[in-house]
Design a protein around this motif. Structure first.
Motif, PDB file in Angstrom:
ATOM      1  N   ASP A  58       0.867  -1.182   0.000  1.00  0.00           N
ATOM      2  CA  ASP A  58       0.000   0.000   0.000  1.00  0.00           C
ATOM      3  C   ASP A  58       0.902   1.230   0.000  1.00  0.00           C
ATOM      4  N   PRO A  59       1.375   1.646  -1.181  1.00  0.00           N
ATOM      5  CA  PRO A  59       2.333   2.756  -1.265  1.00  0.00           C
ATOM      6  C   PRO A  59       1.842   4.054  -0.625  1.00  0.00           C
ATOM      7  N   LEU A  60       0.544   4.337  -0.752  1.00  0.00           N
ATOM      8  CA  LEU A  60       0.007   5.577  -0.198  1.00  0.00           C
ATOM      9  C   LEU A  60       0.006   5.555   1.328  1.00  0.00           C
ATOM     10  N   LEU A  61      -0.380   4.420   1.883  1.00  0.00           N
ATOM     11  CA  LEU A  61      -0.394   4.296   3.336  1.00  0.00           C
ATOM     12  C   LEU A  61       1.017   4.402   3.893  1.00  0.00           C
ATOM     13  N   TYR A  62       1.966   3.751   3.232  1.00  0.00           N
ATOM     14  CA  TYR A  62       3.364   3.825   3.673  1.00  0.00           C
ATOM     15  C   TYR A  62       3.880   5.249   3.560  1.00  0.00           C
ATOM     16  N   ASP A  63       3.510   5.923   2.492  1.00  0.00           N
ATOM     17  CA  ASP A  63       3.947   7.299   2.282  1.00  0.00           C
ATOM     18  C   ASP A  63       3.408   8.217   3.378  1.00  0.00           C
ATOM     19  N   ARG A  64       2.138   8.018   3.730  1.00  0.00           N
ATOM     20  CA  ARG A  64       1.504   8.885   4.722  1.00  0.00           C
ATOM     21  C   ARG A  64       1.943   8.560   6.153  1.00  0.00           C
ATOM     22  N   CYS A  65       2.139   7.288   6.446  1.00  0.00           N
ATOM     23  CA  CYS A  65       2.402   6.892   7.836  1.00  0.00           C
ATOM     24  C   CYS A  65       3.883   6.744   8.173  1.00  0.00           C
ATOM     25  N   VAL A  66       4.694   6.396   7.191  1.00  0.00           N
ATOM     26  CA  VAL A  66       6.102   6.111   7.477  1.00  0.00           C
ATOM     27  C   VAL A  66       7.048   7.067   6.750  1.00  0.00           C
ATOM     28  N   ARG A  67       6.927   7.126   5.450  1.00  0.00           N
ATOM     29  CA  ARG A  67       7.905   7.856   4.641  1.00  0.00           C
ATOM     30  C   ARG A  67       7.961   9.346   4.978  1.00  0.00           C
ATOM     31  N   ARG A  68       6.833   9.929   5.268  1.00  0.00           N
ATOM     32  CA  ARG A  68       6.802  11.373   5.532  1.00  0.00           C
ATOM     33  C   ARG A  68       7.548  11.767   6.793  1.00  0.00           C
ATOM     34  N   PHE A  69       7.788  10.808   7.677  1.00  0.00           N
ATOM     35  CA  PHE A  69       8.507  11.100   8.919  1.00  0.00           C
ATOM     36  C   PHE A  69       9.987  10.736   8.837  1.00  0.00           C
ATOM     37  N   GLN A  70      10.418  10.192   7.703  1.00  0.00           N
ATOM     38  CA  GLN A  70      11.816   9.807   7.570  1.00  0.00           C
ATOM     39  C   GLN A  70      12.693  11.025   7.327  1.00  0.00           C
ATOM     40  N   SER A  71      13.877  10.995   7.912  1.00  0.00           N
ATOM     41  CA  SER A  71      14.851  12.054   7.656  1.00  0.00           C
ATOM     42  C   SER A  71      15.525  11.800   6.310  1.00  0.00           C
ATOM     43  N   ALA A  72      16.279  12.774   5.838  1.00  0.00           N
ATOM     44  CA  ALA A  72      16.978  12.614   4.562  1.00  0.00           C
ATOM     45  C   ALA A  72      17.961  11.452   4.636  1.00  0.00           C
ATOM     46  N   THR A  73      18.594  11.292   5.785  1.00  0.00           N
ATOM     47  CA  THR A  73      19.543  10.188   5.961  1.00  0.00           C
ATOM     48  C   THR A  73      18.839   8.841   5.908  1.00  0.00           C
ATOM     49  N   GLU A  74      17.676   8.755   6.564  1.00  0.00           N
ATOM     50  CA  GLU A  74      16.917   7.504   6.565  1.00  0.00           C
ATOM     51  C   GLU A  74      16.437   7.149   5.170  1.00  0.00           C
ATOM     52  N   ARG A  75      16.014   8.138   4.407  1.00  0.00           N
ATOM     53  CA  ARG A  75      15.567   7.874   3.033  1.00  0.00           C
ATOM     54  C   ARG A  75      16.740   7.429   2.161  1.00  0.00           C
ATOM     55  N   GLU A  76      17.889   8.029   2.407  1.00  0.00           N
ATOM     56  CA  GLU A  76      19.076   7.642   1.642  1.00  0.00           C
ATOM     57  C   GLU A  76      19.463   6.191   1.935  1.00  0.00           C
ATOM     58  N   GLU A  77      19.418   5.823   3.224  1.00  0.00           N
ATOM     59  CA  GLU A  77      19.745   4.453   3.603  1.00  0.00           C
ATOM     60  C   GLU A  77      18.735   3.464   3.017  1.00  0.00           C
ATOM     61  N   GLU A  78      17.470   3.842   3.056  1.00  0.00           N
ATOM     62  CA  GLU A  78      16.434   2.984   2.479  1.00  0.00           C
ATOM     63  C   GLU A  78      16.631   2.827   0.989  1.00  0.00           C
ATOM     64  N   GLY A  79      17.030   3.915   0.318  1.00  0.00           N
ATOM     65  CA  GLY A  79      17.275   3.871  -1.121  1.00  0.00           C
ATOM     66  C   GLY A  79      18.430   2.954  -1.477  1.00  0.00           C
ATOM     67  N   LYS A  80      19.463   2.949  -0.628  1.00  0.00           N
ATOM     68  CA  LYS A  80      20.608   2.064  -0.873  1.00  0.00           C
ATOM     69  C   LYS A  80      20.207   0.600  -0.782  1.00  0.00           C
ATOM     70  N   LYS A  81      19.335   0.290   0.186  1.00  0.00           N
ATOM     71  CA  LYS A  81      18.887  -1.095   0.350  1.00  0.00           C
ATOM     72  C   LYS A  81      18.023  -1.535  -0.831  1.00  0.00           C
ATOM     73  N   LYS A  82      17.216  -0.610  -1.337  1.00  0.00           N
ATOM     74  CA  LYS A  82      16.331  -0.956  -2.459  1.00  0.00           C
ATOM     75  C   LYS A  82      17.100  -1.073  -3.765  1.00  0.00           C
ATOM     76  N   GLY A  83      18.093  -0.235  -3.922  1.00  0.00           N
ATOM     77  CA  GLY A  83      18.770  -0.164  -5.205  1.00  0.00           C
ATOM     78  C   GLY A  83      18.026   0.773  -6.145  1.00  0.00           C
ATOM     79  N   TYR A  84      18.669   1.101  -7.260  1.00  0.00           N
ATOM     80  CA  TYR A  84      18.066   2.062  -8.188  1.00  0.00           C
ATOM     81  C   TYR A  84      16.727   1.574  -8.719  1.00  0.00           C
ATOM     82  N   TRP A 139       0.578   2.059  10.517  1.00  0.00           N
ATOM     83  CA  TRP A 139       0.946   1.270   9.349  1.00  0.00           C
ATOM     84  C   TRP A 139       1.043  -0.215   9.700  1.00  0.00           C
ATOM     85  N   GLN A 140       1.659  -0.526  10.834  1.00  0.00           N
ATOM     86  CA  GLN A 140       1.782  -1.925  11.251  1.00  0.00           C
ATOM     87  C   GLN A 140       0.418  -2.535  11.556  1.00  0.00           C
TER      88      GLN A 140
END
Length: 211
Positions: A58-84, A139-140
């Motif tokens: 559920d991309p929208l739910l994740y975006d609203r409940c989790v992603r919006r509270f992530q810091s720039a560093t957390e998003r960067e780390e998440e991006g590294k785990k996902k890959g391009y 979200w959980q």
């Protein structure tokens, strides 16, 4: 007389059929409860289930409940785990989900509106969680209900639903105990229906208890 006997037989058969139906419904209900208990027990023992891979559920739910509270560093780390390719897939599915929510708001878990310049905003910001902890908990909870309802199409539920190893013994014992107390009628010793004990004198050899 024959007519009366026939009616009695039909009545008995109808009663037997009703009892069989009730028994089957009770068995089916018990089976559903047992399966949900096993799934919940699995989640309690598998915290890794709530990983970032569930974002696509559920991309929208994740975006609203989790992603919006992530810091720039957390998003960067998440991006590294996902890959391009993983980041690209998430962004694409999130954009498509927002457009779908705009076009079909009745079937979306979160609703959105367009801004004056074409931007997409949550329809009611007050509905959004107010903290990182609240967002993660919401979200959980949504992902938990989704899992319990069997809506995770990528998960093999057979290994849980048909496996007695995932029975929560403590929960079953507690439920059985609660059911016993709910059906057991209190028995009052030497008392009436009000629960009051009747007074009695204990007699000894002399007629009154000797001390």
């Amino acid at each position: 007389m024959a007519s009366e006997r026939r009616e009695q037989c039909e009545s008995l058969q109808s009663g037997d059929h009703a009892n069989e139906t009730n028994q089957k419904e009770q068995e089916q209900r018990s089976a559903r409860i047992r399966i949900k208990n096993r799934r919940r027990y699995y989640l309690d023992r598998s915290p890794g289930y709530f990983s970032q891979d569930l974002e696509l559920a559920d991309p929208l739910l994740y975006d609203r409940c989790v992603r919006r509270f992530q810091s720039a560093t957390e998003r960067e780390e998440e991006g590294k785990k996902k890959g391009y390719s993983g980041v690209l897939e998430s962004d694409l599915m999130r954009s498509e989900a927002k457009i779908a929510a705009l076009n079909q708001p009745e079937s979306a878990t979160t609703t959105y509106r367009r801004g004056p310049n074409g931007e997409i905003y949550p329809e009611d910001p007050a509905d959004a969680p107010q903290s990182k902890e609240e967002g993660l908990a919401r979200w959980q909870e949504e992902m938990t209900q989704r899992f319990l309802n069997g809506a995770d199409t990528d998960f093999d539920y057979v290994n849980i639903d048909e496996n007695t190893d995932w029975d929560d013994r403590q929960l079953e014992e507690r439920e059985a105990e609660e059911e016993w107390f709910a059906t057991e009628e209190p028995e009052w010793v030497n008392g009436d229906s009000t629960g009051e004990r009747s007074s009695s004198t204990v007699h000894g050899e002399t007629g009154i208890q000797d001390y």
